[in-house]
Design a protein around this motif. Structure first.
Motif, mmCIF file in Angstrom:
data_model
loop_
_atom_site.group_PDB
_atom_site.id
_atom_site.type_symbol
_atom_site.label_atom_id
_atom_site.label_comp_id
_atom_site.label_asym_id
_atom_site.label_seq_id
_atom_site.Cartn_x
_atom_site.Cartn_y
_atom_site.Cartn_z
ATOM 1 N N MET A 110 -5.155 -6.555 9.568
ATOM 2 C CA MET A 110 -4.018 -5.592 9.462
ATOM 3 C C MET A 110 -3.569 -5.550 8.463
ATOM 4 S SD MET A 110 -2.700 -3.495 11.597
ATOM 5 C CE MET A 110 -2.743 -3.822 13.613
ATOM 6 N N ALA A 111 -3.534 -6.715 8.045
ATOM 7 C CA ALA A 111 -2.566 -6.703 6.277
ATOM 8 C C ALA A 111 -3.146 -6.079 5.710
ATOM 9 C CB ALA A 111 -3.008 -8.422 6.221
ATOM 10 N N VAL A 114 -1.777 -1.541 6.623
ATOM 11 C CA VAL A 114 -0.528 -2.115 6.216
ATOM 12 C C VAL A 114 -0.738 -2.121 4.506
ATOM 13 C CG1 VAL A 114 1.644 -2.692 6.203
ATOM 14 C CG2 VAL A 114 0.463 -2.906 8.171
ATOM 15 N N HIS A 148 2.792 3.736 14.005
ATOM 16 C CA HIS A 148 3.087 1.846 13.867
ATOM 17 C C HIS A 148 2.919 1.740 12.500
ATOM 18 C CE1 HIS A 148 0.687 -1.674 12.304
ATOM 19 N NE2 HIS A 148 1.294 -2.371 13.487
ATOM 20 N N LEU A 149 2.116 2.934 11.853
ATOM 21 C CA LEU A 149 1.559 2.261 9.956
ATOM 22 C C LEU A 149 2.802 3.142 9.957
ATOM 23 C CD1 LEU A 149 -1.996 2.575 9.679
ATOM 24 C CD2 LEU A 149 -0.668 1.103 9.831
ATOM 25 N N MET A 152 5.802 1.381 8.980
ATOM 26 C CA MET A 152 5.836 -0.146 7.702
ATOM 27 C C MET A 152 6.041 1.042 6.596
ATOM 28 S SD MET A 152 4.632 -2.860 9.925
ATOM 29 C CE MET A 152 4.092 -2.935 11.072
ATOM 30 N N GLU A 193 -1.145 -11.402 13.719
ATOM 31 C CA GLU A 193 -0.974 -9.757 13.476
ATOM 32 C C GLU A 193 -0.270 -9.287 14.654
ATOM 33 O OE1 GLU A 193 -5.766 -8.945 11.691
ATOM 34 O OE2 GLU A 193 -5.231 -9.175 14.032
ATOM 35 N N ARG A 196 3.268 -10.556 12.547
ATOM 36 C CA ARG A 196 4.402 -10.171 11.374
ATOM 37 C C ARG A 196 3.868 -7.905 11.257
ATOM 38 N NH1 ARG A 196 -0.014 -11.645 7.353
ATOM 39 N NH2 ARG A 196 1.440 -10.769 5.996
ATOM 40 N N TYR A 197 2.982 -7.675 12.336
ATOM 41 C CA TYR A 197 3.001 -5.848 12.465
ATOM 42 C C TYR A 197 3.367 -5.309 13.648
ATOM 43 C CZ TYR A 197 0.167 -7.263 7.948
ATOM 44 O OH TYR A 197 -0.035 -8.223 7.337
ATOM 45 N N HIS A 202 10.869 -5.781 13.550
ATOM 46 C CA HIS A 202 10.724 -5.517 12.556
ATOM 47 C C HIS A 202 12.164 -4.830 13.060
ATOM 48 C CE1 HIS A 202 7.070 -5.418 11.036
ATOM 49 N NE2 HIS A 202 6.710 -5.979 11.222
#
Length: 282
Positions: A110-111, A114, A148-149, A152, A193, A196-197, A202
């Motif tokens: 995922m990192a 993103v 979702h993306l 970010m 993940e 963090r994501y 957030h």
């Protein structure tokens, strides 16, 4: 019905017309690439997955609004070319459509994905003016994993993101439930993940106008996620609203986003209009 088939995240088991819709959107995407002015496979990075497609409205290109669309597929399937048809709605609204490509899990984590979408957005900031676009009139949208993306790109409340509006369709805002879904065997989301994501963890740029949409016929986790995330955004001070798309499921909602006269397309048109500071559809 097997236990696997009861998985609320396994879209195919809840959308009988899944394959028909995929065939339709791929056909419509090919037609869109043939008729709308475009530049394909522009590199925003060194990896072969790091490309984007640009689609342009008819007429002159001078400081046009810009809209980024990010496709879904649970981060592990589909491509930007499967969703070219979304550019129909965006260009009809007078904006440049930017469709992002990214690497797929489980080949990457995922990192990486993103980081890719964030670098693609930086490419837009730095280069879209040379294609007639105005990065100061930027809006974004995404479907499912793409929603979702998309979050970010404005998940920092310490500075303005430069994004005027976002449409999040059938999004995934908490990654934790995926660890016990069919995706555990396919992409194996890790605890790190999740931490963090997961967008629900957030904070976001309070200046972004956000529309959270979900198909009325989607499974319970998508409704719960949309409601919870919308409430979280509001509590953070964002202007956020939720729309349930009438008689739509997880696949028909994204199919309809490229069809004029549908509820989904109207939401996308409205979002694109926010790039010009408009609160109503163009």
């Amino acid at each position: 019905m097997s236990e696997l088939a009861k998985d609320p995240f396994r879209t195919r088991d809840h959308v009988p017309e899944f394959d028909d819709i995929v065939d339709e959107i791929r056909r419509r995407s090919a037609e869109t690439r043939a008729k709308i002015p475009m530049v394909a496979d522009v590199a925003y990075g060194a990896d072969r997955s790091e490309t984007l497609d640009l689609f342009f409205p008819e007429g002159g290109r001078d400081r046009l609004p810009v809209h980024i669309f990010i496709h879904g597929g649970y981060w592990r399937m589909f491509s930007k070319s499967d969703y070219s048809y979304v550019a129909e709605t965006v260009t009809n609204a007078g904006a440049i459509a930017v469709l992002l490509g990214y690497a797929l899990m489980p080949a990457v984590r995922m990192a990486t994905i993103v980081d890719q979408v964030r670098r693609a957005r930086r490419w837009v900031d730095e280069h879209i003016a040379s294609h007639g676009g105005d990065p100061g009139k930027l809006t974004v949208s995404g479907h499912s994993a793409g929603a979702h993306l998309a979050t970010m790109l404005f998940d920092d409340d310490s500075r303005p993101s430069g994004i005027k509006g976002a449409l999040l369709l059938g999004g995934i805002y908490d990654l934790k439930p995926l660890q016990t879904s069919f995706l555990a065997n396919e992409i194996a989301i890790t605890d790190e993940e999740v931490r963090r994501y997961s967008p629900i963890n957030h904070r976001f740029d309070p200046s972004v106008l956000v529309e959270v949409a979900v198909g009325a016929d989607e499974t319970l986790p998508f409704h719960h996620g949309a409601a919870t995330f919308t409430d979280s955004l509001k509590q953070q001070g964002l202007s956020a609203s939720q729309t349930n798309l009438v008689a739509a499921n997880h696949m028909s909602s994204i199919r309809d986003i490229g069809l004029a006269g549908t509820q989904a397309a109207a939401l996308l048109t409205k979002t694109v209009g926010r790039g010009r500071g408009l609160d109503q559809p163009l």
